[in-house]
Structures are given as C-alpha cells and as structure tokens.
Write a protein that holds these residues in place. Structure first.
Motif, PDB file in Angstrom:
ATOM      1  N   THR A   1      38.721  49.473  24.873  1.00  0.00           N
ATOM      2  CA  THR A   1      39.604  49.170  23.748  1.00  0.00           C
ATOM      3  C   THR A   1      40.217  50.459  23.207  1.00  0.00           C
ATOM      4  O   THR A   1      39.682  51.543  23.400  1.00  0.00           O
ATOM      5  CB  THR A   1      38.842  48.478  22.605  1.00  0.00           C
ATOM      6  N   THR A   2      41.339  50.291  22.530  1.00  0.00           N
ATOM      7  CA  THR A   2      41.977  51.407  21.852  1.00  0.00           C
ATOM      8  C   THR A   2      42.229  51.032  20.404  1.00  0.00           C
ATOM      9  O   THR A   2      42.326  49.852  20.064  1.00  0.00           O
ATOM     10  CB  THR A   2      43.331  51.769  22.505  1.00  0.00           C
ATOM     11  N   ASN A   3      42.311  52.034  19.550  1.00  0.00           N
ATOM     12  CA  ASN A   3      42.671  51.830  18.154  1.00  0.00           C
ATOM     13  C   ASN A   3      44.106  52.303  17.964  1.00  0.00           C
ATOM     14  O   ASN A   3      44.570  53.213  18.652  1.00  0.00           O
ATOM     15  CB  ASN A   3      41.751  52.621  17.226  1.00  0.00           C
ATOM     16  N   THR A   4      44.780  51.717  17.011  1.00  0.00           N
ATOM     17  CA  THR A   4      46.148  52.093  16.712  1.00  0.00           C
ATOM     18  C   THR A   4      46.210  53.551  16.289  1.00  0.00           C
ATOM     19  O   THR A   4      45.369  54.027  15.538  1.00  0.00           O
ATOM     20  CB  THR A   4      46.694  51.211  15.573  1.00  0.00           C
ATOM     21  N   GLY A   5      47.220  54.250  16.772  1.00  0.00           N
ATOM     22  CA  GLY A   5      47.442  55.632  16.378  1.00  0.00           C
ATOM     23  C   GLY A   5      47.969  55.688  14.953  1.00  0.00           C
ATOM     24  O   GLY A   5      48.597  54.746  14.467  1.00  0.00           O
ATOM     25  N   ALA A   6      47.712  56.806  14.284  1.00  0.00           N
ATOM     26  CA  ALA A   6      48.168  56.962  12.909  1.00  0.00           C
ATOM     27  C   ALA A   6      48.394  58.429  12.601  1.00  0.00           C
ATOM     28  O   ALA A   6      47.815  59.308  13.233  1.00  0.00           O
ATOM     29  CB  ALA A   6      47.134  56.377  11.948  1.00  0.00           C
ATOM     30  N   VAL A   7      49.241  58.652  11.620  1.00  0.00           N
ATOM     31  CA  VAL A   7      49.485  60.003  11.120  1.00  0.00           C
ATOM     32  C   VAL A   7      49.787  59.882   9.630  1.00  0.00           C
ATOM     33  O   VAL A   7      50.370  58.886   9.181  1.00  0.00           O
ATOM     34  CB  VAL A   7      50.636  60.702  11.891  1.00  0.00           C
ATOM     35  N   SER A   8      49.347  60.849   8.859  1.00  0.00           N
ATOM     36  CA  SER A   8      49.615  60.881   7.429  1.00  0.00           C
ATOM     37  C   SER A   8      50.399  62.152   7.123  1.00  0.00           C
ATOM     38  O   SER A   8      49.963  63.252   7.467  1.00  0.00           O
ATOM     39  CB  SER A   8      48.307  60.861   6.635  1.00  0.00           C
ATOM     40  N   LEU A   9      51.560  61.984   6.488  1.00  0.00           N
ATOM     41  CA  LEU A   9      52.405  63.123   6.151  1.00  0.00           C
ATOM     42  C   LEU A   9      52.424  63.326   4.644  1.00  0.00           C
ATOM     43  O   LEU A   9      52.612  62.367   3.890  1.00  0.00           O
ATOM     44  CB  LEU A   9      53.838  62.887   6.614  1.00  0.00           C
TER      45      LEU A   9
END
Length: 151
Positions: free
Chosen positions: A79-87
């Motif tokens: 399984t994979t988790n959704t990618g994320a970034v916080s700016l």
C-alpha cells in the motif's frame, strides 16, 4: 534516470536549487506547468533580482519554510499513502492586495505544481516537475499562511 536530460546535466555539487510553486484557481482548466499560474512562489530570488523567473514569469520569493514532500509506502502490505507537502508562505503584497486577501474559496482544491529549477535557469524545458497536488486547506498565523497540499 531523469526524463529531462537538460535538468540532469545541471546537477552538480555546486548547483543552486530553487523550488517554484505554481497555483491554479480551482476554476482554471489549464494547469500544465507551461500554462500561466494564478499564483507563483519560490524559495529565493534569482541573483541580482527581486524575483525568480521561469518561462518569462516572475515568482515571488515568499516560501519561508524548508518543506519536504512526504509519501508512505508499505512493501509488506503493498500500500501507499497519499503524498503531502506543507508550505509556509509570507503574507506578501501582490499588486496592492495581501496574499491572505487574495486567497478565497477559489483556491481550496486548487491545482498545485512544484518544479525544481537549477541555477536560475528560466527555460521551461530545463525544469523538473517534482510534485503535483491540490490545496486541501490553508490557515493563517503570525502573518504566515500555512498551505496544506495533498497529491
């Protein structure tokens, strides 16, 4: 192996990398990296300039954190988790209006592209897209806008 040989050729121990963030309103149907984004930000201005330039467009040096793109991968469960970034973006003035005043419902769920630019090269064909996602939320504290983006 890189798909963009122009970008790969610039990689070196002395290179200067700049992230370019393109934000398209959720009403904008043209969200390709070569289309004109509604908002444009970067880490740093080009040498001797107040902004960074890419594809003949100026990018505001307003990103004040050192973001990372996170993904999760489980080889055990496949399984994979959704990618994320916080700016974290400074509440800068854009054409007489603050960024906070500019952001509205048109930017929730808006398309975001993040490109890597090497050594202030403003040629569109020489950057590499490293992330694509949508704004899930934004908040405001201490004159800083915190934008959460998910893939």
């Amino acid at each position: 192996m890189f798909l963009n040989t122009n970008y790969a050729a610039k990689l070196s121990p002395t290179m200067k990398e700049n992230w370019l963030v393109q934000i398209f309103k959720n009403t904008n149907s043209s969200t390709n990296v070569n289309n004109t984004p509604d908002l444009r930000f970067c880490f740093a201005a080009a040498s001797g300039s107040a902004t960074a330039t890419y594809n003949s467009l100026d990018y505001y040096p307003a990103i004040i954190n050192n973001p990372s793109i996170s993904y999760g991968l489980s080889l055990q469960s496949f399984t994979t988790n959704t990618g994320a970034v916080s700016l974290n973006i400074a509440n800068i003035d854009i054409d007489g209006t603050t960024l906070l005043e500019t952001l509205s419902a048109k930017y929730v769920n808006a398309q975001v592209n993040i490109l890597s630019q090497i050594d202030d090269d403003d040629t569109a064909a020489n950057a590499l897209q490293i992330f694509s996602g949508r704004i899930s939320s934004f908040s405001y504290r201490n004159n800083i806008i915190v934008m959460s983006i998910i893939a």
